[in-house]
Write an enzyme that holds these catalytic residues in place. Sequence first.
Site, PDB file in Angstrom:
ATOM      1  N   CYS A 103      -9.370  23.152  -4.331  1.00 61.60           N
ATOM      2  CA  CYS A 103      -8.021  22.775  -4.752  1.00 61.60           C
ATOM      3  C   CYS A 103      -7.767  23.391  -6.124  1.00 61.60           C
ATOM      4  CB  CYS A 103      -7.895  21.257  -4.820  1.00 61.60           C
ATOM      5  SG  CYS A 103      -8.995  20.494  -6.045  1.00 61.60           S
TER       6      CYS A 103
ATOM      7  N   HIS B  78     -13.486  15.541 -13.299  1.00 64.90           N
ATOM      8  CA  HIS B  78     -13.263  14.137 -12.957  1.00 64.90           C
ATOM      9  C   HIS B  78     -12.734  13.310 -14.117  1.00 64.90           C
ATOM     10  CE1 HIS B  78     -16.643  15.752 -10.468  1.00 64.90           C
ATOM     11  NE2 HIS B  78     -15.789  15.394  -9.537  1.00 64.90           N
TER      12      HIS B  78
ATOM     13  N   HIS C 222     -18.223   6.108  -9.794  1.00 65.08           N
ATOM     14  CA  HIS C 222     -17.694   7.470  -9.739  1.00 65.08           C
ATOM     15  C   HIS C 222     -17.130   7.845 -11.111  1.00 65.08           C
ATOM     16  CE1 HIS C 222     -15.160  10.882  -8.585  1.00 65.08           C
ATOM     17  NE2 HIS C 222     -15.852  10.941  -7.465  1.00 65.08           N
TER      18      HIS C 222
ATOM     19  N   GLU D  47     -14.684   9.628 -12.058  1.00 66.39           N
ATOM     20  CA  GLU D  47     -13.235   9.516 -12.216  1.00 66.39           C
ATOM     21  C   GLU D  47     -12.823   8.071 -12.463  1.00 66.39           C
ATOM     22  OE1 GLU D  47      -9.173   9.963  -9.615  1.00 66.39           O
ATOM     23  OE2 GLU D  47     -10.830  11.309  -9.106  1.00 66.39           O
TER      24      GLU D  47
ATOM     25  N   CYS E 182      -4.507  12.839  -4.515  1.00 62.34           N
ATOM     26  CA  CYS E 182      -4.010  14.184  -4.804  1.00 62.34           C
ATOM     27  C   CYS E 182      -3.563  14.905  -3.540  1.00 62.34           C
ATOM     28  CB  CYS E 182      -5.052  14.990  -5.570  1.00 62.34           C
ATOM     29  SG  CYS E 182      -6.217  15.905  -4.581  1.00 62.34           S
TER      30      CYS E 182
ATOM     31  N   SER F 197     -16.759  12.726  -3.018  1.00 65.77           N
ATOM     32  CA  SER F 197     -16.027  11.650  -2.345  1.00 65.77           C
ATOM     33  C   SER F 197     -15.098  12.190  -1.273  1.00 65.77           C
ATOM     34  CB  SER F 197     -15.232  10.845  -3.376  1.00 65.77           C
ATOM     35  OG  SER F 197     -14.464   9.850  -2.750  1.00 65.77           O
ATOM     36  N   ASN F 198     -14.343  13.248  -1.601  1.00 65.99           N
ATOM     37  CA  ASN F 198     -13.368  13.730  -0.622  1.00 65.99           C
ATOM     38  C   ASN F 198     -14.044  14.376   0.581  1.00 65.99           C
ATOM     39  OD1 ASN F 198     -12.937  16.943  -0.841  1.00 65.99           O
ATOM     40  ND2 ASN F 198     -13.453  16.155  -2.859  1.00 65.99           N
TER      41      ASN F 198
END
Length: 335
Positions: free
Chosen positions: A17, A79, A129, A131, A199, A228-229
């Site tokens: 991304c 993050h 995490h 983030e 996002c 995670s994604n």
Amino acid sequence: MTSSPGRILLAAPRGYCAGVDRAVEAVERALEHYGAPVYVRKEIVHNRFVVESLSARGAVFVSETDEVPPGERVIFSAHGVSPAVHAEAAQRHLVTIDATCPLVTKVHKEAVRFASRDIEILLIGHEGHEEVEGTAGEAPDHVHLVTGPDAVDEVTVRNPEKLVWLSQTTLSVDETMETVRRLRERFPKLADPPSDDICYATQNRQVAVKKIAPDADVFVVVGSANSSNSVRLVEVALESGARAARRVDTAAELDPAWFDGAGTVGLSSGASVPEVLVRDVIARLGEWGFGEVQEVRTATEDLIFSLPRELRADLKNAGQGRAPGRSTAMDVAPL
């Protein structure tokens, strides 16, 4: 493996991304401009191949800021970090480059704004995490972490009349909305954030996987275990009809037994995965009889983020710029 010609349904969008591309390029350009070593707090992005490749070029990844020698340069990962980390870096006289994804920064600013109005924040995300730690650190007295739908009953707040929810940017869209639904059952006055926190890239990759999954005998997601994604994409594939789904870091982890009797393989990659790793998987599957590749596109992405301002200023002073539409050295051209 298939006894007759098999096919690969290749998800698009997939892979890098804009935020990941920006963060990885920041480390690459810093190494080129300043020379090694360049310190990076935490993994710049959650991908083992990327971290190992940058390490080989002179990046030094550390777990905490106090591991960076005083006065050295450190890059903060995509993050994001809390204000406490910025303060510690300043105390150690570190030169910082903040590669936090702008979409994560947006969530940080939302947390600060709501806390300033004494609104409690229900932050949906994964405990531990980076983030989540960074966002919660912006307003620790106002943030309550909600790890998923099953954690909703454990939430306690001071004032149920003044609540808003925010989320980690890389979550499953469906699970997040189920968490919000349950939260709203408990707290009817719960307000929505001003814009979607998950996002665009996370959503787009999940949509593409959902499109392919019903036709996939096996769905392969390329991505690291701490991404995670990427992990969410495996779950989305199974929830959307794939008969089986696997996550691999690289093609070397593929097991031919997974594909016995399969005719169609779905394939995607997480938002921190360079395209070269996907190509390696395609090549390996081709050796096993899956020679037809059909790209299934559900969206087109053209968003580009500028480099971190600190690095951008130094490059400008040195007469160096950034070519628009740049693709990292670890990528190859799309299909």
